[in-house]
Design a protein around this motif. Structure first.
Motif, PDB file in Angstrom:
ATOM      1  N   GLY A  43     -47.642 -34.832 -28.001  1.00 60.46           N
ATOM      2  CA  GLY A  43     -48.338 -34.064 -26.967  1.00 60.46           C
ATOM      3  C   GLY A  43     -47.352 -33.215 -26.196  1.00 60.46           C
ATOM      4  O   GLY A  43     -46.141 -33.295 -26.419  1.00 60.46           O
ATOM      5  N   PRO A  44     -47.870 -32.390 -25.274  1.00 60.03           N
ATOM      6  CA  PRO A  44     -46.994 -31.489 -24.511  1.00 60.03           C
ATOM      7  C   PRO A  44     -46.119 -32.233 -23.503  1.00 60.03           C
ATOM      8  O   PRO A  44     -46.272 -33.446 -23.292  1.00 60.03           O
ATOM      9  N   ALA A  45     -45.196 -31.499 -22.868  1.00 56.99           N
ATOM     10  CA  ALA A  45     -44.272 -32.080 -21.880  1.00 56.99           C
ATOM     11  C   ALA A  45     -45.047 -32.766 -20.761  1.00 56.99           C
ATOM     12  O   ALA A  45     -46.083 -32.270 -20.313  1.00 56.99           O
ATOM     13  N   ALA A  46     -44.511 -33.909 -20.341  1.00 57.18           N
ATOM     14  CA  ALA A  46     -45.046 -34.645 -19.189  1.00 57.18           C
ATOM     15  C   ALA A  46     -46.496 -35.097 -19.367  1.00 57.18           C
ATOM     16  O   ALA A  46     -47.228 -35.257 -18.402  1.00 57.18           O
ATOM     17  N   SER A  47     -46.912 -35.308 -20.620  1.00 55.25           N
ATOM     18  CA  SER A  47     -48.263 -35.840 -20.836  1.00 55.25           C
ATOM     19  C   SER A  47     -48.241 -37.367 -20.822  1.00 55.25           C
ATOM     20  O   SER A  47     -49.274 -38.007 -21.023  1.00 55.25           O
ATOM     21  N   GLY A  48     -47.069 -37.963 -20.596  1.00 53.71           N
ATOM     22  CA  GLY A  48     -46.976 -39.417 -20.477  1.00 53.71           C
ATOM     23  C   GLY A  48     -46.628 -40.103 -21.787  1.00 53.71           C
ATOM     24  O   GLY A  48     -46.785 -41.325 -21.917  1.00 53.71           O
ATOM     25  N   LYS A  49     -46.136 -39.326 -22.755  1.00 54.13           N
ATOM     26  CA  LYS A  49     -45.890 -39.885 -24.094  1.00 54.13           C
ATOM     27  C   LYS A  49     -44.897 -41.040 -24.092  1.00 54.13           C
ATOM     28  O   LYS A  49     -45.170 -42.103 -24.626  1.00 54.13           O
ATOM     29  N   SER A  50     -43.710 -40.804 -23.490  1.00 53.37           N
ATOM     30  CA  SER A  50     -42.652 -41.813 -23.623  1.00 53.37           C
ATOM     31  C   SER A  50     -42.990 -43.096 -22.887  1.00 53.37           C
ATOM     32  O   SER A  50     -42.802 -44.188 -23.418  1.00 53.37           O
ATOM     33  N   SER A  51     -43.522 -42.976 -21.664  1.00 51.41           N
ATOM     34  CA  SER A  51     -43.834 -44.209 -20.926  1.00 51.41           C
ATOM     35  C   SER A  51     -44.963 -44.963 -21.626  1.00 51.41           C
ATOM     36  O   SER A  51     -44.942 -46.199 -21.723  1.00 51.41           O
ATOM     37  N   THR A  52     -45.933 -44.215 -22.164  1.00 59.27           N
ATOM     38  CA  THR A  52     -47.034 -44.871 -22.881  1.00 59.27           C
ATOM     39  C   THR A  52     -46.509 -45.523 -24.163  1.00 59.27           C
ATOM     40  O   THR A  52     -46.847 -46.673 -24.468  1.00 59.27           O
ATOM     41  N   ALA A  53     -45.667 -44.794 -24.899  1.00 55.45           N
ATOM     42  CA  ALA A  53     -45.130 -45.333 -26.161  1.00 55.45           C
ATOM     43  C   ALA A  53     -44.335 -46.608 -25.892  1.00 55.45           C
ATOM     44  O   ALA A  53     -44.437 -47.590 -26.634  1.00 55.45           O
ATOM     45  N   ARG A  54     -43.552 -46.599 -24.801  1.00 55.25           N
ATOM     46  CA  ARG A  54     -42.731 -47.776 -24.467  1.00 55.25           C
ATOM     47  C   ARG A  54     -43.645 -48.972 -24.175  1.00 55.25           C
ATOM     48  O   ARG A  54     -43.423 -50.077 -24.662  1.00 55.25           O
ATOM     49  N   ALA A  55     -44.709 -48.737 -23.396  1.00 57.14           N
ATOM     50  CA  ALA A  55     -45.628 -49.838 -23.028  1.00 57.14           C
ATOM     51  C   ALA A  55     -46.370 -50.361 -24.254  1.00 57.14           C
ATOM     52  O   ALA A  55     -46.534 -51.574 -24.424  1.00 57.14           O
ATOM     53  N   VAL A  56     -46.801 -49.458 -25.130  1.00 54.75           N
ATOM     54  CA  VAL A  56     -47.546 -49.874 -26.330  1.00 54.75           C
ATOM     55  C   VAL A  56     -46.615 -50.684 -27.247  1.00 54.75           C
ATOM     56  O   VAL A  56     -46.997 -51.728 -27.783  1.00 54.75           O
ATOM     57  N   ALA A  57     -45.376 -50.208 -27.397  1.00 58.97           N
ATOM     58  CA  ALA A  57     -44.419 -50.904 -28.264  1.00 58.97           C
ATOM     59  C   ALA A  57     -44.154 -52.310 -27.737  1.00 58.97           C
ATOM     60  O   ALA A  57     -44.150 -53.290 -28.496  1.00 58.97           O
ATOM     61  N   LEU A  58     -43.976 -52.416 -26.418  1.00 61.28           N
ATOM     62  CA  LEU A  58     -43.702 -53.721 -25.809  1.00 61.28           C
ATOM     63  C   LEU A  58     -44.872 -54.674 -26.051  1.00 61.28           C
ATOM     64  O   LEU A  58     -44.699 -55.819 -26.467  1.00 61.28           O
ATOM     65  N   GLU A  59     -46.072 -54.165 -25.832  1.00 55.50           N
ATOM     66  CA  GLU A  59     -47.286 -54.986 -25.986  1.00 55.50           C
ATOM     67  C   GLU A  59     -47.473 -55.454 -27.435  1.00 55.50           C
ATOM     68  O   GLU A  59     -47.888 -56.583 -27.683  1.00 55.50           O
ATOM     69  N   LEU A  60     -47.147 -54.600 -28.398  1.00 56.03           N
ATOM     70  CA  LEU A  60     -47.401 -54.929 -29.804  1.00 56.03           C
ATOM     71  C   LEU A  60     -46.182 -55.518 -30.516  1.00 56.03           C
ATOM     72  O   LEU A  60     -46.243 -55.823 -31.706  1.00 56.03           O
ATOM     73  N   GLY A  61     -45.055 -55.638 -29.788  1.00 56.26           N
ATOM     74  CA  GLY A  61     -43.845 -56.188 -30.409  1.00 56.26           C
ATOM     75  C   GLY A  61     -43.246 -55.252 -31.443  1.00 56.26           C
ATOM     76  O   GLY A  61     -42.682 -55.689 -32.450  1.00 56.26           O
ATOM     77  N   LEU A  62     -43.376 -53.942 -31.212  1.00 57.36           N
ATOM     78  CA  LEU A  62     -42.794 -52.944 -32.119  1.00 57.36           C
ATOM     79  C   LEU A  62     -41.618 -52.269 -31.415  1.00 57.36           C
ATOM     80  O   LEU A  62     -41.467 -52.388 -30.193  1.00 57.36           O
ATOM     81  N   ARG A  63     -40.801 -51.530 -32.170  1.00 53.42           N
ATOM     82  CA  ARG A  63     -39.723 -50.766 -31.532  1.00 53.42           C
ATOM     83  C   ARG A  63     -40.251 -49.419 -31.065  1.00 53.42           C
ATOM     84  O   ARG A  63     -41.138 -48.842 -31.703  1.00 53.42           O
TER      85      ARG A  63
END
Ligand code: DC
Length: 224
Positions: free
Chosen positions: A12-32
């Motif tokens: 998605g575009p800049a500042a759409s929340g990609k990295s913080s969302t990706a980090r939270a999803v990875a943590l929740e699912l036990g993925l990198r």
């Protein structure tokens, strides 16, 4: 293939929340978590370190700088080093942000970053974020997300992050203009995959957007 890792792409575009969302999803699912924008930023930081005006940066000189950037697997994702030094906060600095689009436009640099991102999948399941993860890098990902948010809301979030306080209307307007300029520069490589699930985060809280993606991922991960 039985050993194909489970990959979720979030673009998605800049500042759409990609990295913080990706980090939270990875943590929740036990993925990198793998942040492709951070690699473009680390290459830019390395090139700045080599000296010279941005207008003199050739693709070869940027690739020489890229050769100093290493991507190391860590439990939560990947750490980046430039030479012997941790890439650290400098990759988020205004000077890197102002120059990274030039680097991200270079085709052989894009190939270099894409190869590093594919290598990240050797370590197992991944949540990757960027602009073209679902199109150019992981076209067979199990789940592709395209995150969007209203331009003013993106600017408000980015201002809060940078200033650490509630921004004024003028500050948000200035940031919206800066984001608009960055979106225009990055537009070519910022496209949703045809099979991406579009999520508009304008009215969503960060926890809710992560929960939505975790729910979709859990459905897709079910056998059969
Ligand atoms: O998401 P970000 O702001 O950290 O991205 C930094 C820069 O890298 C930005 O100019 C967009 C570019 N980028 C890209 O072209 N392709 C990606 N997959 C990720 C980032």
């Amino acid at each position: 293939m039985a050993d194909t890792p489970f990959v979720i792409t979030i673009d998605g575009p800049a500042a759409s929340g990609k990295s913080s969302t990706a980090r939270a999803v990875a943590l929740e699912l036990g993925l990198r978590h793998g942040d492709s924008g951070a690699i473009y930023r680390a290459i830019t930081a390395a090139r700045i370190g080599a000296g010279g005006e941005t207008s003199t940066w050739t693709e070869d000189s940027v690739l020489d700088a890229a050769a100093r950037v290493r991507v190391h697997p860590i439990p939560a994702g990947f750490a980046l080093t430039i030479g012997a030094t941790d890439a650290g906060r400098f990759i988020r600095s205004p000077v890197v942000t102002a120059n990274v689009s030039v680097v991200a436009k270079m085709p052989r640099v894009r190939d270099w970053v894409n190869a590093r991102m594919r290598e990240c999948a050797r370590y197992g399941g991944l949540v990757v974020d960027g602009r073209d993860m679902g199109t150019a890098v992981f076209p067979d990902a199990a789940l592709k997300i395209w995150l969007v948010a209203d331009a003013t809301e993106r600017a408000r979030r980015r201002s809060v992050e940078m200033l650490g306080r509630v921004p004024s209307a003028d500050e948000v307007a200035d940031e919206a203009a800066a984001l608009g300029a960055r979106d225009a520069k990055d537009q070519e490589q910022t496209q949703p995959a045809a099979d991406a699930v579009h999520i508009d985060t304008t009215l969503l809280k960060p926890d809710d957007q992560a929960a939505k993606i975790v729910a979709l991922a859990t459905q897709r991960r079910k056998p059969g």
